[in-house]
Scaffold this motif. Structure first.
Motif, PDB file in Angstrom:
ATOM      1  N   THR A 174      43.907  24.000  23.360  1.00 39.31           N
ATOM      2  CA  THR A 174      42.846  23.696  22.493  1.00 39.31           C
ATOM      3  C   THR A 174      42.158  25.040  22.451  1.00 39.31           C
ATOM      4  O   THR A 174      42.010  25.683  23.629  1.00 39.31           O
ATOM      5  CB  THR A 174      41.429  22.883  22.848  1.00 39.31           C
ATOM      6  OG1 THR A 174      41.585  23.461  24.002  1.00 39.31           O
ATOM      7  CG2 THR A 174      42.041  21.293  22.075  1.00 39.31           C
TER       8      THR A 174
ATOM      9  N   LYS B 224      38.144  27.511  16.863  1.00 33.11           N
ATOM     10  CA  LYS B 224      39.132  27.610  15.724  1.00 33.11           C
ATOM     11  C   LYS B 224      39.150  28.979  14.985  1.00 33.11           C
ATOM     12  O   LYS B 224      40.293  28.929  15.005  1.00 33.11           O
ATOM     13  CB  LYS B 224      37.912  26.887  14.409  1.00 33.11           C
ATOM     14  CG  LYS B 224      38.886  26.812  13.372  1.00 33.11           C
ATOM     15  CD  LYS B 224      37.904  26.039  12.045  1.00 33.11           C
ATOM     16  CE  LYS B 224      38.967  25.914  11.186  1.00 33.11           C
ATOM     17  NZ  LYS B 224      37.969  25.179   9.987  1.00 33.11           N
TER      18      LYS B 224
ATOM     19  N   ALA C 258      42.090  30.430  17.609  1.00 32.56           N
ATOM     20  CA  ALA C 258      43.386  29.086  16.912  1.00 32.56           C
ATOM     21  C   ALA C 258      44.135  30.182  16.122  1.00 32.56           C
ATOM     22  O   ALA C 258      45.570  30.417  15.859  1.00 32.56           O
ATOM     23  CB  ALA C 258      43.400  28.010  17.301  1.00 32.56           C
ATOM     24  N   GLU C 259      42.648  30.366  14.492  1.00 31.48           N
ATOM     25  CA  GLU C 259      43.592  30.968  13.980  1.00 31.48           C
ATOM     26  C   GLU C 259      44.418  32.045  13.817  1.00 31.48           C
ATOM     27  O   GLU C 259      45.122  32.673  12.957  1.00 31.48           O
ATOM     28  CB  GLU C 259      42.480  30.867  12.633  1.00 31.48           C
ATOM     29  CG  GLU C 259      41.750  29.141  11.878  1.00 31.48           C
ATOM     30  CD  GLU C 259      40.557  29.392  11.378  1.00 31.48           C
ATOM     31  OE1 GLU C 259      39.825  30.499  11.078  1.00 31.48           O
ATOM     32  OE2 GLU C 259      40.176  28.503  10.347  1.00 31.48           O
TER      33      GLU C 259
ATOM     34  N   TYR D  59      49.792  26.352  14.674  1.00 28.61           N
ATOM     35  CA  TYR D  59      48.816  25.518  14.762  1.00 28.61           C
ATOM     36  C   TYR D  59      48.573  24.583  14.084  1.00 28.61           C
ATOM     37  O   TYR D  59      49.602  23.627  12.961  1.00 28.61           O
ATOM     38  CB  TYR D  59      47.716  26.397  13.466  1.00 28.61           C
ATOM     39  CG  TYR D  59      46.212  26.228  13.194  1.00 28.61           C
ATOM     40  CD1 TYR D  59      45.694  27.125  14.241  1.00 28.61           C
ATOM     41  CD2 TYR D  59      45.989  25.093  13.073  1.00 28.61           C
ATOM     42  CE1 TYR D  59      44.011  27.034  13.992  1.00 28.61           C
ATOM     43  CE2 TYR D  59      44.857  24.831  12.905  1.00 28.61           C
ATOM     44  CZ  TYR D  59      43.636  26.173  13.494  1.00 28.61           C
ATOM     45  OH  TYR D  59      42.344  25.245  13.457  1.00 28.61           O
TER      46      TYR D  59
ATOM     47  N   ASP E 209      42.809  20.825  13.369  1.00 25.71           N
ATOM     48  CA  ASP E 209      41.311  20.938  13.805  1.00 25.71           C
ATOM     49  C   ASP E 209      41.134  19.798  14.603  1.00 25.71           C
ATOM     50  O   ASP E 209      41.245  18.427  13.906  1.00 25.71           O
ATOM     51  CB  ASP E 209      40.684  21.152  13.223  1.00 25.71           C
ATOM     52  CG  ASP E 209      41.175  22.243  12.046  1.00 25.71           C
ATOM     53  OD1 ASP E 209      41.542  23.897  12.790  1.00 25.71           O
ATOM     54  OD2 ASP E 209      40.810  23.242  11.019  1.00 25.71           O
TER      55      ASP E 209
ATOM     56  N   GLY F 116      40.664  23.894  17.631  1.00 26.56           N
ATOM     57  CA  GLY F 116      42.127  24.503  16.786  1.00 26.56           C
ATOM     58  C   GLY F 116      43.343  24.265  17.962  1.00 26.56           C
ATOM     59  O   GLY F 116      42.642  24.587  19.177  1.00 26.56           O
TER      60      GLY F 116
END
Length: 180
Positions: free
Chosen positions: A19, A22, A25-26, A52, A55, A70
């Motif tokens: 994790t 977000k 991760a994007e 990916y 969320d 994410g």
């Protein structure tokens, strides 16, 4: 450790599901032409398949963080896209993305001393068959591969460029190298 195939990655392709904030991760999973594409995208995707997953709302955690999360699965590749040392790949990609909104050659020029900067960057792009007016986020991973290999060839011819750092302190006209 993945790039050197050491530790948990010494004997195989140990997959990780992790994790991240977000936005991070994007960026890791961002594809070519994406607004999120950056140095992190290229570096992660050079050594791993980045998937990916989904969320998780920040409300799912206690205490609640100010950000969402994410979930990303990283599966190391058998062989990296750019089969050169991590340090060299990171240097080239970092410099090209240092001027993300400008033509990519502007960042690539900072790989070389000022007196040969334009000439050597154009030579590198010609060797790699890359249009100098391409923006960094428009460059595919295989194109970064060609740029890195072209840079490696130039370094073989001009080994003094390998440790050049445009951010190093300058004393008069002499460049003082920073310890790595």
């Amino acid at each position: 450790m993945i790039s050197k195939q050491e530790g948990p990655w010494a004997f195989g392709r140990t997959r990780m599901t992790l994790t991240f904030q977000k936005e991070v991760a994007e960026r890791m999973a961002a594809r070519i032409l994406s607004d999120q594409r950056c140095r992190l995208s290229v570096m992660c995707q050079n050594w791993c398949n980045v998937n990916y997953k989904f969320d998780i709302s920040g409300a799912a955690f206690l205490p609640k963080p100010d950000v969402d999360v994410g979930v990303v699965t990283l599966t190391p590749l058998k062989h990296p896209i750019i089969q050169l040392p991590f340090k060299m790949v990171e240097k080239v990609v970092r410099q090209i993305f240092s001027m993300r909104q400008k033509y990519s050659i502007r960042g690539a020029q900072t790989l070389f001393p000022e007196d040969v900067r334009e000439e050597m960057a154009l030579r590198m792009y010609k060797m790699a068959d890359i249009d100098p007016v391409t923006r960094p986020y428009q460059i595919a991973n295989m194109e970064f591969c060609r740029i890195c290999h072209a840079y490696n060839e130039i370094i073989k011819e001009y080994p003094e460029f390998e440790h050049y750092d445009y951010r190093a302190q300058k004393v008069g006209k002499k460049v003082v190298e920073q310890e790595v």
